[in-house]
Design a protein around this motif. Structure first.
Motif, short mmCIF file in Angstrom:
data_model
loop_
_atom_site.label_atom_id
_atom_site.label_comp_id
_atom_site.label_asym_id
_atom_site.label_seq_id
_atom_site.Cartn_x
_atom_site.Cartn_y
_atom_site.Cartn_z
N PHE A 244 5.18 14.41 2.17
CA PHE A 244 4.28 13.26 2.27
C PHE A 244 4.99 11.98 1.86
CE2 PHE A 244 1.39 10.56 -0.32
CZ PHE A 244 0.67 10.00 0.73
N LYS A 245 5.68 12.00 0.74
CA LYS A 245 6.36 10.80 0.26
C LYS A 245 7.49 10.38 1.19
CE LYS A 245 5.29 10.97 -4.67
NZ LYS A 245 5.83 10.93 -6.04
N ALA A 246 8.21 11.36 1.74
CA ALA A 246 9.32 11.03 2.63
C ALA A 246 8.83 10.37 3.91
CB ALA A 246 10.12 12.29 2.95
N LYS A 247 7.77 10.92 4.49
CA LYS A 247 7.25 10.36 5.74
C LYS A 247 6.47 9.07 5.50
CE LYS A 247 7.00 14.83 8.06
NZ LYS A 247 6.13 15.86 8.70
N LEU A 248 5.90 8.93 4.32
CA LEU A 248 5.15 7.71 4.00
C LEU A 248 6.06 6.49 4.05
CD1 LEU A 248 2.36 6.67 3.05
CD2 LEU A 248 3.17 6.95 0.70
N LEU A 249 7.30 6.65 3.59
CA LEU A 249 8.23 5.52 3.59
C LEU A 249 8.65 5.10 4.99
CD1 LEU A 249 10.50 6.55 0.57
CD2 LEU A 249 8.65 4.86 0.60
N ASP A 250 8.45 5.98 5.97
CA ASP A 250 8.83 5.67 7.35
C ASP A 250 7.70 5.05 8.16
OD1 ASP A 250 11.39 6.65 6.95
OD2 ASP A 250 10.83 8.70 7.54
N VAL A 251 6.52 4.89 7.57
CA VAL A 251 5.38 4.33 8.29
C VAL A 251 5.66 2.86 8.62
CG1 VAL A 251 2.94 3.69 8.14
CG2 VAL A 251 3.70 5.91 7.31
N ASP A 252 5.47 2.51 9.88
CA ASP A 252 5.68 1.13 10.32
C ASP A 252 4.44 0.66 11.07
OD1 ASP A 252 6.89 -1.28 10.67
OD2 ASP A 252 8.46 -0.58 12.04
N ALA B 264 0.83 -1.21 0.00
CA ALA B 264 0.00 0.00 0.00
C ALA B 264 0.87 1.26 0.00
CB ALA B 264 -0.92 -0.01 1.21
N ILE B 265 1.96 1.24 0.75
CA ILE B 265 2.87 2.39 0.79
C ILE B 265 3.48 2.63 -0.59
CG2 ILE B 265 5.07 3.19 1.71
CD1 ILE B 265 4.30 1.88 4.37
N GLN B 266 3.92 1.56 -1.25
CA GLN B 266 4.51 1.70 -2.58
C GLN B 266 3.51 2.28 -3.58
OE1 GLN B 266 5.92 -2.23 -3.52
NE2 GLN B 266 7.40 -2.27 -1.85
N GLN B 267 2.27 1.81 -3.52
CA GLN B 267 1.26 2.28 -4.47
C GLN B 267 0.90 3.74 -4.20
OE1 GLN B 267 -1.91 -0.56 -4.12
NE2 GLN B 267 -0.87 -2.10 -5.35
N LEU B 268 0.75 4.11 -2.94
CA LEU B 268 0.46 5.51 -2.62
C LEU B 268 1.61 6.41 -3.06
CD1 LEU B 268 -1.18 5.27 0.92
CD2 LEU B 268 -2.27 6.08 -1.16
N TYR B 269 2.83 5.95 -2.87
CA TYR B 269 4.00 6.74 -3.26
C TYR B 269 4.01 6.95 -4.77
CZ TYR B 269 8.90 8.25 -3.35
OH TYR B 269 10.05 8.97 -3.51
N ALA B 270 3.68 5.90 -5.52
CA ALA B 270 3.72 6.00 -6.98
C ALA B 270 2.56 6.82 -7.53
CB ALA B 270 3.70 4.59 -7.59
N GLN B 271 1.40 6.75 -6.92
CA GLN B 271 0.20 7.40 -7.46
C GLN B 271 0.09 8.87 -7.06
OE1 GLN B 271 -2.02 6.13 -9.57
NE2 GLN B 271 -1.05 4.12 -9.64
N ALA B 272 0.70 9.25 -5.93
CA ALA B 272 0.58 10.62 -5.45
C ALA B 272 1.33 11.57 -6.38
CB ALA B 272 1.12 10.74 -4.03
N ASN B 273 0.66 12.60 -6.86
CA ASN B 273 1.28 13.61 -7.72
C ASN B 273 0.49 14.90 -7.60
OD1 ASN B 273 -1.00 13.38 -9.62
ND2 ASN B 273 -0.04 11.43 -10.19
#
Length: 641
Positions: A144-152, A113-122
């Motif tokens: 948003f993208k930087a903090k999204l990758l840190d979600v655990d 889900a994180i990968q898809q949100l990262y790719a789709q957000a623009n």
């Protein structure tokens, strides 16, 4: 169809000009005389028909060309109401609870889900988003993208109604705004979907695991213990298709102590028991191997070095039998008489025995009531010559009943309440043919209490109300042979043991937990909880003999934590994640009234992109205008009249 500049459509009235010119030809024809009139008349008819057709065709092409030019400048387009609304607000909720560790078709649900949100957000708009553990309002795309990758993953799982409430706090108060909540979750453990507010649209992306198989360590508890050995029982459960036998490992710190296996051949719940040393500190960890959910593959617990139980007897009769029972390494025994009682020592005790004292003065009653109120245990053995009103005043203040008349009647103690906690694991079987102890006289007793031992007529000999145990008869040698009975040792021994119960093996992360640490602090001293990577100061309240610690938001990670007073190690406390998410049962978002459901984040964004797109047609009208002009030129050039 709509127009960006609809005022230019008034220019369509200009199309009347070529029509008028065509209908009212202002050109004057010159007459020429010819000799052969019949021949010229025939040619004239043919020429006028051909010329008239060419003029009408030219007029139509010219009108179409002018109309297309005007429409192109008016910029026609089509769009939905959502796309036209300039006040668009979007809030994203990403479920990062432990159930999102489950494997989906392309990997763990949360990571995918994180990968898809990262790719789709623009785009350039700010984003408000939140998870179960963090909240971000109006962030730029890069943040948003930087903090999204840190979600655990987190132990906290918001209820659906809490998600709706929290999203409402991130939306503005504007009534005309188009508010959309993008909800990305597996919807594990959702009992009922909440009602959606009228001003919010919910777009639910339900992520589905490829299977619902899981093995979890549910709990661990001490089934029984004695002075040397504690029997530790581990509960393990399974769901779906799992191996029949699963190994379970027991660690003390990093040292492997023992291994056993649980059997799931007959049912999906199994138990395994380990024997551990009851005399030492144990920093325990139970582990299993399961590739599905990993958070519930470990369970931490801690058993601290047992403290000596402090026992005080206040006697008006011979107390030698108490000395024989309690003068061991497990107890710190103190004997006082009813004429020389130190009330100040009560706060240091765990278990107090009133042994046939004659008088219970008001000061003693107050001190004992305060002792019991603070968690101490009390055993009352009345005296034959005791002041009944004073005894009943004490029992009344403790809510433990009252004594009645004293009856000179022999009674046998024949009924053992084997289910009572005092006798748990004392007897291998329910003994019925042993030599019953007896009393020669006893008080009548009235109380709403649980019986420990009973007379042959069913009335209680020893009963329990909370932390207070009451005997209805003196047990000196003249009145009873109970002191010589095998029952007296386990009865009094377990009363004392349960006055200082084993501290809780572990607590749950994210809940309000309160426990006492037996330490006396001086001014400005505070306790700290530490693990291998972090430390924090919990909420604490200092009392005379202990410190009451309360933890809520911290710690956030499961593990064994050491309690320190500055650099001095005191004892351990363990925390584990709750096991609610181990049950992989999911709600179906298709049944959620008012919500639109998707099975992927890509599908959600494709739908949103389509809804928010504006289809412009001015280029097509410009092309058609050019085409009509070209056709007009071709007609004028090649159409022969």
């Amino acid at each position: 169809m709509q127009f960006k500049h609809p005022e230019l459509l008034y220019a369509l009235f200009l199309l009347l000009i070529p029509i008028i010119i065509h209908l009212f030809q202002l050109r004057k024809f010159q007459k020429i005389d010819f000799t052969n009139v019949a021949f010229l008349k025939k040619v004239n008819i043919q020429t006028r028909k051909s010329s008239q057709l060419k003029k009408w065709l030219t007029l139509v092409l010219r009108l179409f060309a002018l109309a297309c030019i005007i429409l192109a400048f008016a910029q026609p387009f089509t769009a939905s109401r959502t796309a036209l609304n300039t006040q668009k607000e979007t809030v994203v909720y990403l479920d990062n609870s432990f159930s999102m560790q489950a494997k989906g078709p392309n990997g763990p649900l949360l990571q995918r889900a994180i990968q898809q949100l990262y790719a789709q957000a623009n785009g350039t708009e700010t984003i408000s988003w939140f998870t179960n553990s963090q909240t971000h309002k109006d962030e730029g795309l890069q943040d948003f993208k930087a903090k999204l990758l840190d979600v655990d993953h987190t132990a906290n799982q918001l209820r659906p109604e809490d998600v709706i409430l929290k999203s409402g706090q991130l939306f503005s108060k504007s009534e005309g705004a188009n508010k959309r909540l993008l909800w990305v979750s597996d919807f594990q453990g959702v009992g009922a979907f909440p009602e959606i507010p009228e001003d919010i649209k919910v777009e639910a992306v339900q992520l589905e695991p490829v299977n619902q198989n899981n093995i979890s360590i549910d709990s661990v508890f001490v089934a029984s213990r004695n002075s040397t050995i504690s029997k530790l029982t581990v509960q393990v459960s399974s769901q779906g298709e799992v191996p029949i036998s699963v190994p379970v490992s027991l660690y003390n710190g990093n040292e492997l102590i023992a291994k056993a296996a649980v059997d799931f051949s007959e049912r999906n719940e199994s138990f395994v028991t380990f024997d551990i040393d009851a005399t030492q500190t144990f920093k325990g960890k139970i582990t299993i191997e399961d590739p599905n959910l990993t958070y519930d593959n470990s369970l931490f617990f801690s058993i601290n070095t047992p403290k000596k139980i402090k026992v005080l007897s206040i006697s008006g009769a011979n107390a030698t039998f108490l000395q024989h029972i309690f003068e061991t390494t497990e107890f710190n025994y103190t004997a006082q008489t009813d004429t020389n009682t130190d009330y100040n020592s009560f706060t240091q005790q765990n278990f107090i025995i009133l042994n046939e004292i004659t008088s219970v003065p008001a000061s003693l009653r107050t001190a004992l009531a305060d002792f019991v109120d603070k968690g101490g245990s009390l055993f009352v053995i009345p005296s034959k010559n005791g002041q009944l009103e004073e005894y009943n005043g004490l029992l009344s203040s403790l809510g433990a009943g009252s004594f009645g008349n004293y009856n000179e009647q022999e009674k046998k103690i024949t009924q053992i309440v084997f289910a009572h906690p005092l006798y748990k694991d004392v007897f291998e079987k329910q003994v019925v043919n042993f030599q019953y102890p007896k009393v020669n006289s006893a008080y009548k007793f009235a109380a709403n209490a649980s019986s420990v031992l009973k007379f042959e007529d069913g009335t209680p000999f020893i009963s329990q109300t909370g932390n207070v145990y009451t005997c209805v008869a003196p047990i000196n040698s003249e009145n009873s042979n109970f002191k010589n009975s095998p029952l007296i040792v386990p009865t009094l021994y377990n009363m004392a043991q349960q006055s200082l119960p084993l501290s809780q093996l572990y607590f749950t992360v994210g809940q309000a937990n309160t426990f006492a640490v037996p330490v006396t602090l001086i001014q400005d001293e505070i306790l700290t909880l530490k693990d291998s990577t972090s430390s924090f100061v919990p909420l604490q309240q200092t009392k005379a003999t202990n410190v009451l610690i309360t933890t809520t938001e911290e710690p956030t990670s499961a593990g064994v934590y050491e309690i320190h007073n500055k650099d001095q190690y005191l004892e351990d406390v363990s925390y584990n994640y709750g096991r609610v998410e181990s049950n992989l049962q999911y709600a179906d978002a298709l049944n959620w009234d008012g919500a639109r459901t998707y099975n992927s984040i890509e599908g959600l964004f494709d739908t949103l992109l389509e809804e928010n797109s504006i289809n412009s047609f001015w280029k097509w009208f410009a092309i058609f205008a050019l085409l009509f002009l070209i056709l007009e030129m071709l007609v004028l050039k090649f159409y022969k009249t």
